[in-house]
Every structure is written in structure tokens, then in C-alpha cells.
Design a protein around this motif. Sequence first.
Motif, PDB file in Angstrom:
ATOM      1  N   UNK A 102       1.105  -9.955 -11.159  1.00 59.11           N
ATOM      2  CA  UNK A 102       0.438  -9.159 -10.142  1.00 59.11           C
ATOM      3  C   UNK A 102      -0.437  -8.071 -10.709  1.00 59.11           C
ATOM      4  N   UNK A 103      -1.072  -7.366  -9.797  1.00 61.26           N
ATOM      5  CA  UNK A 103      -2.023  -6.349 -10.159  1.00 61.26           C
ATOM      6  C   UNK A 103      -1.722  -5.091  -9.356  1.00 61.26           C
ATOM      7  N   UNK A 104      -1.867  -3.958 -10.002  1.00 61.34           N
ATOM      8  CA  UNK A 104      -1.705  -2.699  -9.284  1.00 61.34           C
ATOM      9  C   UNK A 104      -2.929  -1.831  -9.533  1.00 61.34           C
ATOM     10  N   UNK A 105      -3.520  -1.391  -8.456  1.00 58.81           N
ATOM     11  CA  UNK A 105      -4.612  -0.425  -8.560  1.00 58.81           C
ATOM     12  C   UNK A 105      -4.049   0.936  -8.189  1.00 58.81           C
ATOM     13  N   UNK A 106      -4.377   1.937  -8.987  1.00 54.63           N
ATOM     14  CA  UNK A 106      -3.955   3.283  -8.649  1.00 54.63           C
ATOM     15  C   UNK A 106      -5.198   4.136  -8.455  1.00 54.63           C
ATOM     16  N   UNK A 107      -5.325   4.650  -7.265  1.00 53.82           N
ATOM     17  CA  UNK A 107      -6.486   5.485  -6.962  1.00 53.82           C
ATOM     18  C   UNK A 107      -6.001   6.920  -6.843  1.00 53.82           C
ATOM     19  N   UNK A 108      -6.694   7.793  -7.530  1.00 51.08           N
ATOM     20  CA  UNK A 108      -6.345   9.205  -7.476  1.00 51.08           C
ATOM     21  C   UNK A 108      -7.555   9.931  -6.914  1.00 51.08           C
ATOM     22  N   UNK A 109      -7.363  10.574  -5.798  1.00 48.29           N
ATOM     23  CA  UNK A 109      -8.508  11.253  -5.198  1.00 48.29           C
ATOM     24  C   UNK A 109      -8.144  12.672  -4.815  1.00 48.29           C
ATOM     25  N   UNK A 110      -9.135  13.548  -4.779  1.00 46.37           N
ATOM     26  CA  UNK A 110      -8.835  14.926  -4.401  1.00 46.37           C
ATOM     27  C   UNK A 110      -8.529  15.017  -2.912  1.00 46.37           C
ATOM     28  N   UNK A 111      -7.761  16.022  -2.542  1.00 46.02           N
ATOM     29  CA  UNK A 111      -7.414  16.226  -1.133  1.00 46.02           C
ATOM     30  C   UNK A 111      -8.641  16.525  -0.299  1.00 46.02           C
ATOM     31  N   UNK A 133      -7.526   3.263 -11.551  1.00 49.61           N
ATOM     32  CA  UNK A 133      -6.997   2.600 -12.727  1.00 49.61           C
ATOM     33  C   UNK A 133      -6.353   1.309 -12.294  1.00 49.61           C
ATOM     34  N   UNK A 134      -6.291   0.381 -13.215  1.00 47.49           N
ATOM     35  CA  UNK A 134      -5.694  -0.878 -12.853  1.00 47.49           C
ATOM     36  C   UNK A 134      -4.737  -1.325 -13.939  1.00 47.49           C
ATOM     37  N   UNK A 135      -3.615  -1.852 -13.506  1.00 45.70           N
ATOM     38  CA  UNK A 135      -2.697  -2.482 -14.433  1.00 45.70           C
ATOM     39  C   UNK A 135      -2.463  -3.883 -13.901  1.00 45.70           C
ATOM     40  N   UNK A 136      -2.497  -4.827 -14.777  1.00 44.37           N
ATOM     41  CA  UNK A 136      -2.315  -6.183 -14.312  1.00 44.37           C
ATOM     42  C   UNK A 136      -1.528  -6.954 -15.346  1.00 44.37           C
ATOM     43  N   UNK A 137      -0.555  -7.696 -14.868  1.00 47.56           N
ATOM     44  CA  UNK A 137       0.203  -8.546 -15.769  1.00 47.56           C
ATOM     45  C   UNK A 137      -0.010  -9.972 -15.297  1.00 47.56           C
ATOM     46  N   UNK A 138      -0.450 -10.788 -16.215  1.00 49.51           N
ATOM     47  CA  UNK A 138      -0.753 -12.165 -15.859  1.00 49.51           C
ATOM     48  C   UNK A 138       0.478 -12.816 -15.234  1.00 49.51           C
ATOM     49  N   UNK A 147       0.877  -1.169   0.000  1.00 48.60           N
ATOM     50  CA  UNK A 147       0.000   0.000   0.000  1.00 48.60           C
ATOM     51  C   UNK A 147       0.906   1.207   0.000  1.00 48.60           C
ATOM     52  N   UNK A 148       0.665   2.113  -0.911  1.00 50.25           N
ATOM     53  CA  UNK A 148       1.531   3.269  -0.985  1.00 50.25           C
ATOM     54  C   UNK A 148       0.672   4.505  -1.195  1.00 50.25           C
ATOM     55  N   UNK A 181      -1.716   3.583  -4.087  1.00 51.39           N
ATOM     56  CA  UNK A 181      -1.473   2.414  -4.925  1.00 51.39           C
ATOM     57  C   UNK A 181      -1.631   1.166  -4.077  1.00 51.39           C
ATOM     58  N   UNK A 182      -2.333   0.219  -4.615  1.00 55.02           N
ATOM     59  CA  UNK A 182      -2.457  -1.068  -3.945  1.00 55.02           C
ATOM     60  C   UNK A 182      -1.945  -2.097  -4.936  1.00 55.02           C
TER      61      UNK A 182
END
Lengths: 169, 884
Positions: B441-450, B433-438, B345-346, B357-358
Motif C-alpha cells: 500500500x501507499x500512504x500520503x502524508x499532507x502537512x498544512x498550516x492551520x 510526503x509519500x511512503x509506499x511499500x510494494x 483518511x485521517x 493521511x491518505x
Amino acid sequence: MTETTSQAPRSVNIDANRDFLTMMIDGQLLGIPVLQVQDVLGPQRVTRVPLAPAEVEGSLNLRGRIVTAINLRRRLGILTNAEAASTMSVVVEHRGDLYSLIVDSVGEVLSLPADAAETAPATLDSLWRQHAVEIYQLKEQILVILDIAGMLDDMRIEDDISNEDGEAA
Amino acid sequence: MDDLIQEFLAETNESLNALDLDIVKLEQNPNDKDLIGRIFRLVHTIKGTCGFLGLPRLEKLAHHAENVLGRYRDGSLSVTPQSVTLILESFDRIKMLVAGLEAAGAEPAGDDADLIVRLDEVYEGRAAAVAPPLVEPSTKPPAPVVEADEFGFVPVPMDTDFVPTAVMSAPAATPVVADAPASPSMAVATPAAPKAAAAPEEASKSLRVSVEVLENLMTMVSELVLTRNQLLQIMRQQTESAFTAPLQRLNHVVSELQEGVMQTRMQPISNAWGKLPRIVRDITVEVGKKINLEMRGAETELDRQVLDYIKDPLTHMVRNSADHGIELPADRKMLGKPEEGTILLNAFHEGGHIIIEISDDGKGLDTERIRAKAVEKGVISEEQARALTEQQVQQMIFAAGFSTAEKVTAISGRGVGMDVVRNNIEKIGGTIEMRSVLGRGTTFTIKIPLTLAIVSALIIEVAGERYAVPQLSVRELVRLSNGSEARLEDIHGTPIMRLRDSLLPLVSLRKILKLGDEETEPTRPRQVIVAQVGAYQFGIIVDRVFDTEEIVVKPVSPILRNLRIFSGNTILGDGSVIMILDPNGIANTVGDVSSMAKAQAEIDHIQDSSARKTPLLVFRAGPGAPRAVPLSLVSRLEEIAVGKIERSGQRRVVQYRGKLMPLIPFSETMDLKNAGVQSVLVFSERDRVMGLMVDEIVDIVEEHIDVQLTADNSFGLLGSAIIHGQAMDVIDVGHFLSIAQADWFGGPAGLAPGADNGKSVLLVDDSPFFRNMLAPMLSAAGYTVRAVNDALEALQLAKTDTHFDVIISDIEMPGMNGFDFARAVRAKDSKWLKVPLVALSSHATAKDLERGREAGFDDYIAKFDREGLLRAVNRIGQLHSEVA
């Protein structure tokens, strides 16, 4: 802008009397409990809300708060001459939100004995029967007391996500 | 000290202090159920929190105290003064432990067997303390027995464990027991007091304020901001006024106040993920996985309202990662991964947003299977499925109808509730957004306002009405006019915009809002807002765009909540109310994500057919048709005062950026100006620069170049191409550079093949233009270049065992494209498995990069970045020769 202070009840110590602010739409005298009334306004600059139900005239700014304007004629099914005659607004607060009821004109505050109230006749148009809680027989005419809270509750949309596409589709 | 513990301390101290009074009341009124309930809840909370925080001593004590209180609460035991004393003692011990914890950061050593034994006695009804309820007569005699009893049992546990404890860490408690018969509660309270007194010091640094107060403050500040905006608006119309200076001051103060109040609403994100380690641990135990949960940026702060919204989505996603993403240890071992999976978790700030990022190193999403399932279920056709990019397929797990109704989730193991996650995040103007490579692993990127309360918004107008669009979702603004780079086209009547090298679906706000008739719509829409929702971009056609304004988002009236197209409303500086448009709502109005994906696929398809659009600079030089040069080869456009041009023999030079730059006329026959300014195209090649003098710069156009080569390029022409329906000469920059260098050094052409470095390059590009541009450049850098015009031809070479040090390949090619070519090169039995691959493309977005890497490219260079290409080739070539 015409603002009249209409919050002070005239009869303080008579429990049996109730105060109503009267207003007129399409020749019919209507009343709502004076304690619900926040303000009475003249013609206002109203921002249209596209896609809103027809009876929602739009939004307006009342001293920094956003008020939703409801055309009471349309709400009560009076479709004739809806824009032309409606000039006055009665602002009410309901569940923390402000609504302005657009009516033809605003009359005086009447103090009426509670026991003189009668139930609305069953033959009333269904829209009216739904919102007219009771009626008073005045000398000249009949005063219909509106259940504003109930009316606004009916229009309220619960916060569920049942319809993804909304009405816009 | 751990933030959680600190919070626990502040909370517990506060509750304990509040309860001091309550306990005294309890003594006077032992059967007050409310009071007992309150005390019970506090002890229960302490027990629960301590268990979670890993404070065993406190937990154990609280547990036993809770048992007793529980019986009091349900009335199976009556409260006696003696039991009040016991409760007080327990509280004092808790206070002492809390104080110790606060001072040392850890629980004081030792245990509380003395108290626990007594609490248990009471709990089990053995203790005399239970016996004499004040209100009801009892079988046992009251006070004396209690004293005797307490006195009686004291020595037994004391000898065994309490005395050593007392010596070590809890001396305060010792006299309690000794004096117990006299006045136990007093005795306990007194020695414990000094330690408990330390608590307020820590607690006083922070103050607990009810959320309601903060919300009220925020509302007031919002109003203040609005009023300030109003005032500023009025002031803008006044040229000089005595109010200017004080208003400026007010402006600053309000801004700072706003910031300050916002600060009070900020909470570290760790509040939202505090429970995650536990959840992950539970899953690991349950299913026998090994998972390491790593959390970075826990101190990143965000608005508590935002925090509330993302708490559940975060938990959901981490649970998903742990449950479905990470494989079982045995499977991981088999795949050559470490047995222990990692979930990272970042959280960090990035330009007014919070990025979370998860990522997990689990099995990733199997897009092929999602694709197949989607086709099988008839969601999309086979053709469409093929046209969808990996990313578009992955996006499908966010689609509501898709994931639940179609059960794709069952095969992918993901997606259950991902639509809910996305909804929640989009509700607050965020994106996921999600990026995943079979297999990787998978990475979810969440962008939210402050924050949600005050946002920067673009004010736009359509059909005479103004609306606000949150700046957060606006990517750019495009003015549509005859001369602009963006063009409007349509596919079956659906408007589409060409913007640089991409096509955007367009929606007309006028139509969506049902404002005005179609006839009244201006034939040429004036402005397009490029909005981004998730991974999709689309354009919103509006009539006008005003400036941006800080707006205070107010929720729309409950009777208008079904209008998903609005995310709120606000009052502008001039006092008028306007609606805030929600780009997510607009996207939903025009179609769900899967249909957006379809549109995107269609667009991609169209793009393929017009793929190699190249921006060209069109200029005039000498008589005849205008000439063109690829814009990206031009470093700068300059206008140089003729007076500054110096002559050195036949050569013209100008001082340019501290150097002398040779100026070459496009042709010797052209008339050069004697006065005024000279238009110059500046080219640079490594550290050398030259200026090409031209008559006039005409335009920049974007065209698909299909260059017809001329046999003879001695005139500095590569060939000719049809540009804007007109045949134009495309110039060969290399020619002019070599002239300039020849002039400069008086030697042979600078671009003559350099010293052979013994390395060979395979260049795969279907465009003769690029082959002709790049091949000489690479040979100039010392490489032996083999240029082929498609991937199949290249693969033929592989069969013949031809060796190359570097392969450079275009991406968009007819037949086999660059990605497929890369996969073929990277296939297990390929002869070129180890040869470095450089991709060359006009699309060089982060997404393409990612895609290129996945296909097997080592580097990704924009098509016209010749320097970049050379650097990359050199670097990669070197790297590999070192390795080899």
C-alpha cells in the motif's frame, strides 16, 4: 511627506469638461484622470523587490496597504537620470491594488473640454503610442494623457503556471 | 445528527423562508421568470442534496415538484393560481418533512403519493390545473373544473395510501385534502406551520454570514495586529511609559480577537471530503472493486481558505487510491489480502499544523520499475538510479516533467497529476510526503498550516535588505563560524554544509536574489537557514537572522506574480514593507526535484565514504595529548565544587542526584584541584553512575574514528585515533566503570561476564572500536557473543548452520551494507529467516527506521545507545524464546 487632496473635481456640473492631474517627467507634461488618483506623495521609503522588472522600483506602505512603486520614466523608456529626478509619487488604484507612479514633479489639476482632445500622432515612439490615449494642445506645451489602466494591465501577470522556473533561473 | 444533514437543514430552512415571500409574489405575478427560476433552483438543490444524503421521501417529492416547475420555467406550461397552490402545497410538505427531519433526525415515515399524483397530472398536462393560464385564453374552463378535478381524484389515492400515512405521521395533511376545494393553500399552510416553526430554533444557533464580511473582518484584524506589533516595537525602546499597561491589555485583546476571527473562518475538514464516499462508491461500481472508505478526524477544523486549496488534491488522491491503488477483489484474494480494500483518511492537529493521511492497502509503488523507466528515458543515469533511495525514487512521481512527459505513471498507475497535487499543497506552505511499500500500500502524508492569513515568520537580512521566511518551512538555524559543529565544504565549487551526520546542499540567497556582487559576499557566510521542502532539506545562506514575528501575509502585486521566489509580502512592525520568501520557490530556482534528488544522491554517496562520523568529547587529563571518548557514552558533564567531594578511604565520592557517586581520577598521577570546581564526566551503566575526574574539557569534535587498538588496555585506553590531525587516546569507559564498581563493592570488576543466559548473539560491525565496545557489554549481560567484521562473513556462518538467538548488525559497512544483509537474512531459503535482527546505526531517524523495517530488521537502535541495545536484545530474545 506631502499629501495633497486632489480628489475633489473642480468642475462638477460641466459634463463636457474632464479633470486631469498633471505631472512632469523628463520635461514632458503628462496627465491622468483625476478620479483615478488616490494620493500624491513625496519621497518615500521603498523596499526593493529583487528580480522584479526594472521599472518596478519596489513596494511601500501607504497606511497599512502595500503599494507597488513604478518608475514612470523607466516604464516609458526614459533611461537617463531615472533615479535622480524622480521624487514625487502619484498613487492610483487599479483592480483593487495600489500603484504609485514615480514622476519628477506633480503639477496642477487641469479641467479640459472633452472635445478638445486629439489622438496621439502615429509617429510617436511605440511605447508612448501604446500608453498615450490622447493629447491636448495647451498654450505652452502639449499634454499627453496616459492610459494608466492599460499600462498596468500590460504589466499584469496572469495567474498561470506556464513557467515553473520563473525568471530567476 | 450528521453534520451534513444539519447543514442541509439550516440551508433549506433559510431558503424556504426566503421563498415564502417569493411564492406569494408568484401568485400575484405568475409569469415572473426570475421567480420561477429561483424556485426551480431551490427544489432542484433539495432534490440533489437529498439524493446524496439518502433522504428518499424528500427527494421523490422534490423530483416531482421540479418536473412541474421545469415546465413552467421553460414556458411550456403557464402558471395558474391553482398551480401556485399546488406548488405551495409541495413546499409546505417539504417544510413539514424538513421539520420532521430536524426533530427526529430522520425523515418522517410515510409517502407523498397524494401530492405526487397531482404534480404528475400537472406535469403531464392532464390536470385541469394546467388549463387556465391567467394571461392566455384556454380551451378548458378555469376554476370549476379545477375544483371538480381535485375533488374528483382525491378519494382514489387517499383510500389506498394517503389515509394510513396521515394517521401515522402526517395528520397535518389530512384536512388539506378534505377542505381542498375551499382553499387548499391556506389549509395546508396552517397545519404545517407549527412544525415549520421549529426550524428557526435550530437555525438560530448558527448564523450565515457572507464570506466577504468575514474576509473584511479578517483584513481589519490583520491591520490591527500590524498596528499592535508596531506599537509593541515602539514600546520596546521605551523603558518606562504610562502606555505600558494599557498596551499589554490591548495586546491580549488583539490576540484574542485574532483568534476569534480565525475561528469564524474554521470549517471541519469533512466539508472537503463529504463527496468522497460517493466518488469511491462510483469507482467501485464502475470497476468492480470492493473498497471501504474509512474517515477519521472529520471534525478537525481548518481555515476555509486552506480547505479550498486541499479539496481538489484530496479528491484526486482518494480517486487515485481507489482507481489505481486498490487491486481487484480476485487479485487481492490471490495475494492473501481481504477482498475488500481499505482507504483510510485521517486528519488531526499536530503543533500548529493539520496532518492529513491518505493511506490504502493496495499494491503500492513499484520503485524498481520507476527507476528503470527513469534510466530508460535518460532522466537519470543508471548509476544515479542505483544511488537513489527508495524514497527518492518514490518522490519522482511528484516531479512535473517526469510524470507527464515520461509516462512513468502508465506503469506505476500513479502520478498522473501528482505534480499538480504537490503544487497546490505547496502553494499554501504545506508539504506532501509519500511512503509506499510494494504490495502493501501507499500512504500520503499532507502537512498544512492551520491558516494562511497570519503566519509566524523569521526575519532575515541579506545585502542590507530584510526578508521574511515562514517559520513553517524552517527546520533550524545554523551559525557558521570556526568553532561551530557545522562546516562549510564544497563539491566542484558548489557549497555544501556538513551538519551533524548529514550534508546539506546550500544556496546563497544573495546570489539567488542577484543582490550585490560575488566579491562583496562575505567570505564566510554568517547564518544558514535549514529549510525543508517536501522530503528535501537544503540550507539558505543569509547574512543575519533577526527574531520571529507574526506577519500578515498579503499577496504580491499582480505585476510581480511571476516571481515565484516570493509567496507574498507584509508590513513589519516598524512600518516597512518586506517580501516573504517562498522556500519552494527557492528550491525550484536552484533546480527541480529530480536534480535535487541527484544532488541528494551525490551527497549520500559522499556520506557513505565518511559514514562513521562519531561525535567525540576531547578532554585533558594528566600530561600528554588530549584524550577522547565517544560523546554518546557520556551521560552528563558536571562541574563539581571541590569542597563537596568527600573521601571515604582511598575512594572519593560526591552526593549526586540523591545518590553517592564514586569519582575516579583519570590517572592516579594527575594533580587534582584543591579548590574551585572539578570537571567530571558522568558515565552511567544501568542504574550505576560514576564520575571520571579530568583536568579540562576541551571540545566536542565530529570525526571518523579509526581506532588503532592497543594490545594492552589496562590503562583504560581502547587505542588511539587521529582526531583533528592529532593522535589521541580513546579511553575505554568500561575500564573505568569496572574500577568504580570494584571500588564500590570491593569485589571483582563489575563488567566481568555475567551469568551465562545460554543465548548467543551475532554482532556484525566493521568497526573494531564498536565490536570492542559492544561485545564485552553483551557478554556482561550474559550472552555468548560472536563478532564478525562484515556481512559476508556473517552469511558464511549461516551456511555452517551456526545458530544465534539475536543478530545485531551495523548499517554502514563496506561491501554489503546492513539493509542488504537484512534482506539476505530474510530471504526465503535463509537459515536465519526467523532470527530476530537488530539494526545498529548512527542514523536513527524515522526514515531510517522505516527503511530498516522494510529490509527486515525487527528493531533499530542508535549506535551509542547501549542501554537501548541491551533492552532490545533482551526483549527480542525473550519474545522469540517464548514463541519458540
